[in-house]
Structure formats: C-alpha cells, structure tokens
Design a protein around this motif. Structure first.
Motif, short mmCIF file in Angstrom:
data_model
loop_
_atom_site.label_atom_id
_atom_site.label_comp_id
_atom_site.label_asym_id
_atom_site.label_seq_id
_atom_site.Cartn_x
_atom_site.Cartn_y
_atom_site.Cartn_z
N UNK A 46 0.83 -1.21 0.00
CA UNK A 46 0.00 0.00 0.00
C UNK A 46 0.86 1.26 0.00
N UNK A 47 2.04 1.18 0.61
CA UNK A 47 2.92 2.35 0.64
C UNK A 47 3.52 2.65 -0.73
N UNK A 48 3.50 1.67 -1.63
CA UNK A 48 4.11 1.84 -2.94
C UNK A 48 3.10 2.17 -4.04
N UNK A 49 1.83 1.83 -3.83
CA UNK A 49 0.81 2.19 -4.82
C UNK A 49 0.28 3.58 -4.47
N UNK A 50 0.43 4.52 -5.39
CA UNK A 50 0.14 5.92 -5.07
C UNK A 50 -0.97 6.42 -5.98
N UNK A 51 -2.21 6.30 -5.54
CA UNK A 51 -3.35 6.80 -6.32
C UNK A 51 -4.43 7.31 -5.38
N UNK B 35 1.15 3.15 -10.14
CA UNK B 35 0.74 1.76 -9.99
C UNK B 35 1.80 0.89 -9.33
N UNK B 36 1.32 -0.01 -8.45
CA UNK B 36 2.16 -1.09 -7.93
C UNK B 36 1.28 -2.27 -7.54
N UNK C 124 10.60 -3.34 -9.82
CA UNK C 124 11.24 -4.07 -10.91
C UNK C 124 10.91 -5.56 -10.84
N UNK C 125 10.90 -6.12 -9.63
CA UNK C 125 10.53 -7.54 -9.50
C UNK C 125 9.12 -7.79 -10.00
N UNK C 126 8.21 -6.90 -9.65
CA UNK C 126 6.81 -7.08 -10.05
C UNK C 126 6.64 -6.91 -11.56
N UNK C 127 7.35 -5.96 -12.16
CA UNK C 127 7.26 -5.77 -13.60
C UNK C 127 7.76 -7.02 -14.34
#
Length: 416
Positions: free
Chosen positions: A103-108, A121-122, A308-311
């Motif tokens: 949640x700290x990485x997804x910024x919307x 997006x994350x 990067x891991x998720x991509x």
C-alpha cells in the motif's frame, strides 16, 4: 457519526486513525489491536466489533492497487455499530490492510484518469502477495503478512471471510469458495441501483460454475485450471483456510471505472478466433516492454526493488497465458467473457510498463519518456475501447459493503 472520507482513497495513517477513533468512541463494543508486522516492520491492525464467538472476518488491502477495500471496511464497521441486529450473535473483525508495504508503494489517492492511476501503480509479484503466497511458496518461506492473516483466521475461526478486491476497469463480481444460496439477488440489485455493471464472464473465474450472474463458485481441488500456465492456484491461497473450521470465503470485486461491455451474455460470433487475436496482441505488447527493459537493464545493474521484480513477474506470465489462449478452447463463448479476456490482455503489459516506468523515472533513465508515452497510449486506448466511466467512490464503497452484509446474512443461514 461518520469517519469516512469518500472523495479520496484514505492513506494507511488515515485508516488507522479512523479505526482508532471508532474504537475510542465505542470502547464497550470495539477494540483495535496490532496483530502482526510486515516485512518492512509496518504494523498490521485488526478492528473488532462485538463480542460473540461466531465471527465474520473482513480483509482489506490484499492487493496494493485495489484501494477501495479500506474505506469499505470503515463503512462496514460503522454500519455494524449502528445496526444492533448485525452483531446480535456475530462479532465482526476487520483487518485494515493485509499488505501495508504494498500500500505504501501504490500511489493513487484520487485518480482522474486511467493514465494517472497507472502513473502510481504497484502490484507485487505473487510470492509477495499475502493471500497468494501459499499457492506459490512452501510453508517455511511464507511472508509475515501471510502468517499474520492465517493466524487471525485460526484464532477467529470465522464462518465467513470476505476479502475486498477491485478492478481498475470492468464490472463487479463475487468469487466464492463455497456457494452461498440467495446471495446473487441482493448482489445484482445493489449493482443495478448504483449503476455498476455485473461482470458475468470474468476471466478471473473462467470455467467456474455460477450461482447467479456475476456470482462464481470456485471449482473443487481436483478440477483442471482454465489457464494451466498460471503458477498460482486460488485453492491453495488463504481463501481456503476458513474451510478448516467449516467456513467459506467470498471475494468481492468492484470496479473503479465501469464498462457496460462486460455484462453482455449474448454469444460471441467467433470466440476462439477473437481470443487468438487477443493472445497475439498480448505477446506483441509484452515484447515492446521487454525491449525497453532489455535495453535499460545494463543501466539498472544491481537494482532489485519491488517495482522491478513485479514488472518482470508480470512479463514472465505472458508467454504461457498467451499459449493457453491459443491452444485451449474458450471457457465461455459470451461477449462478456471475450471482453473480460480483452481487458486482461491489455492489463498485464500495461501494468508491467507502468511499474517499469516508475523504475526508469526514479533512476532518471533515458528510456523513461518513451515508456511514459507508451503507458499513456495504452491507458487511453483501454479506456476508449471499454467506454470507461468513473464509478463514484461512495458507490464503490456502498456496493462492496452491501454485498458483504448480504453474504454474511446468507452464509449465516447456511451454517446455522
């Protein structure tokens, strides 16, 4: 009293503060406690309302990019406090966020467009997702968020777990680990009243039985998967932990942007041919992202963050999925299903591109402007193809909350 911000998605700090205010306002009925910590040391909080042994567990934030669950959870807690009959013989427990690191990485906070949504997006790789990790990792490698969630389930032994999910663009649907007779009617009624389309052919539930439009029942453990290449299996996820205690899990999906193209039950004139074309486009789009990644990797040497891991994880899924679509007969022949597959095929490379874009921007890489144009083009094409219309946040919340309450009441009758 209402503690609910409905114009913007609340931050974790705001969620915890609102839950704490509820507990302080009704201390005889409410309690807020820390039940675990994330990999990065962030606390996981459980808000409990009522004292009955019979329990419902509601989980928010299992996927970082699905922010509606948090405010829905607060709305439900307020409703349970207002309506005594909901807690007469049932206690309600709300896990505020299953993945606070994500949640700290997804910024919307309040996206105005699908492009803006993707700029922040994350969504982590499967082994880093609390609910999905058990489907891809051995027990001794499960992340602390997963261990916390399973520990809470074992403590509460809920007759119903509801996990609040969402989709960027599409319709609403429910996935059940066991059928809940009677749920389909209030679910459909709520969606109609709030002008949210029901996704009758959701690709996430391809090949599953339906107990009503948009209400899908997961297949038995011995059944084959519609997409054999996908590495995760819902039947090994935390959704099935409740079965140890005679319970079940409902997954309630609600869209941020709605499309009226996902609820058309009419037969598609050539579903297999259409899905083969979608598979070809999926491979073509993925290759475009792969080329940028391959060019940038020497400049990103030593970098291995969650974005990067998720991509890379999303890109790794694509060849097998495209082969499934090309070789396997369609699980459904409706316009709605083909539309859902179309959306899925746009979503995967777009998400990979969006997360790679953030990596490139953070490292001031020369490929960032090209990737930003690609994310903008694909986001706009996605929205245009599906005639996307924003679902007001208060409608997203209300529909999820109504569906949770209906599931709790009907599942209670089922297990009485």
């Amino acid at each position: 009293m209402s503690l609910l911000p409905v114009l913007r998605y609340p931050t974790m700090t705001q969620l915890i503060s609102s839950a704490g205010a509820l507990a302080a306002h009704r201390p005889a009925l409410c309690a807020l406690r820390q039940v675990g910590v994330s990999r990065a040391g962030r606390p996981l909080h459980l808000l409990s309302v009522g004292r009955a042994r019979r329990a419902v567990l509601v989980v928010a934030g299992a996927h970082a990019n699905e922010p509606t669950g948090g405010p829905t959870l607060l709305a439900l807690a307020e409703r349970v406090l207002r309506e005594r009959e909901l807690r007469t013989d049932t206690s309600w427990h709300f896990l505020l966020c299953a993945d606070p690191d994500g949640a700290s990485l997804h910024v919307t906070p309040a996206p105005r467009s699908l492009f803006e949504y993707h700029l922040g997006f994350f969504r982590p790789a499967a082994e880093e997702q609390p609910e999905w990790a058990p489907s891809v990792l051995p027990a001794d490698r499960l992340p602390p968020e997963t261990r916390t969630l399973t520990r809470v389930i074992d403590e509460l032994r809920p007759y119903l777990q509801v996990t609040l999910h969402g989709t960027d663009l599409g319709g609403t649907w429910v996935q059940l680990t066991r059928d809940v007779p009677g749920l389909a009617e209030p679910f459909a009624k709520s969606a109609a009243e709030l002008h949210i389309p029901v996704e009758t052919g959701a690709s996430d539930a391809a090949g599953w039985a339906a107990s009503g439009p948009g209400v899908h029942v997961m297949p038995s453990p011995g059944a084959g998967a519609a997409y054999p290449s996908m590495p995760d299996d819902a039947r090994r996820s935390t959704w099935y932990r409740t079965h140890r205690y005679g319970g079940l899990t409902a997954v309630v999906e609600v869209p941020m942007w709605a499309s009226d193209l996902v609820d058309d039950p009419a037969p598609h004139p050539a579903p297999a041919e259409a899905i083969r074309r979608l598979a070809s486009r999926l491979l073509r789009d993925a290759l475009e992202v792969e080329r940028v990644l391959a060019d940038a990797l020497p400049r990103l040497e030593g970098l291995d963050g969650p974005l990067l891991r998720a991509a890379r994880w999303a890109l790794d899924l694509i060849p097998g999925l495209a082969e499934d679509w090309m070789r396997t007969p369609p699980a459904d022949d409706t316009m709605a299903y083909v539309g859902s597959v179309d959306a899925f095929g746009r979503r995967l490379p777009l998400r990979a591109a969006a997360m790679l874009l953030r990596v490139l921007q953070e490292t001031d890489d020369r490929a960032a402007p090209h990737m930003e144009r690609l994310v903008a083009t694909w986001s706009d094409a996605f929205a245009e193809r599906f005639r996307a219309r924003w679902v007001p946040l208060e409608h997203q919340i209300e529909h999820q909350a109504r569906t949770v309450v209906a599931a709790a009441l009907h599942a209670r009758d089922r297990t009485a």
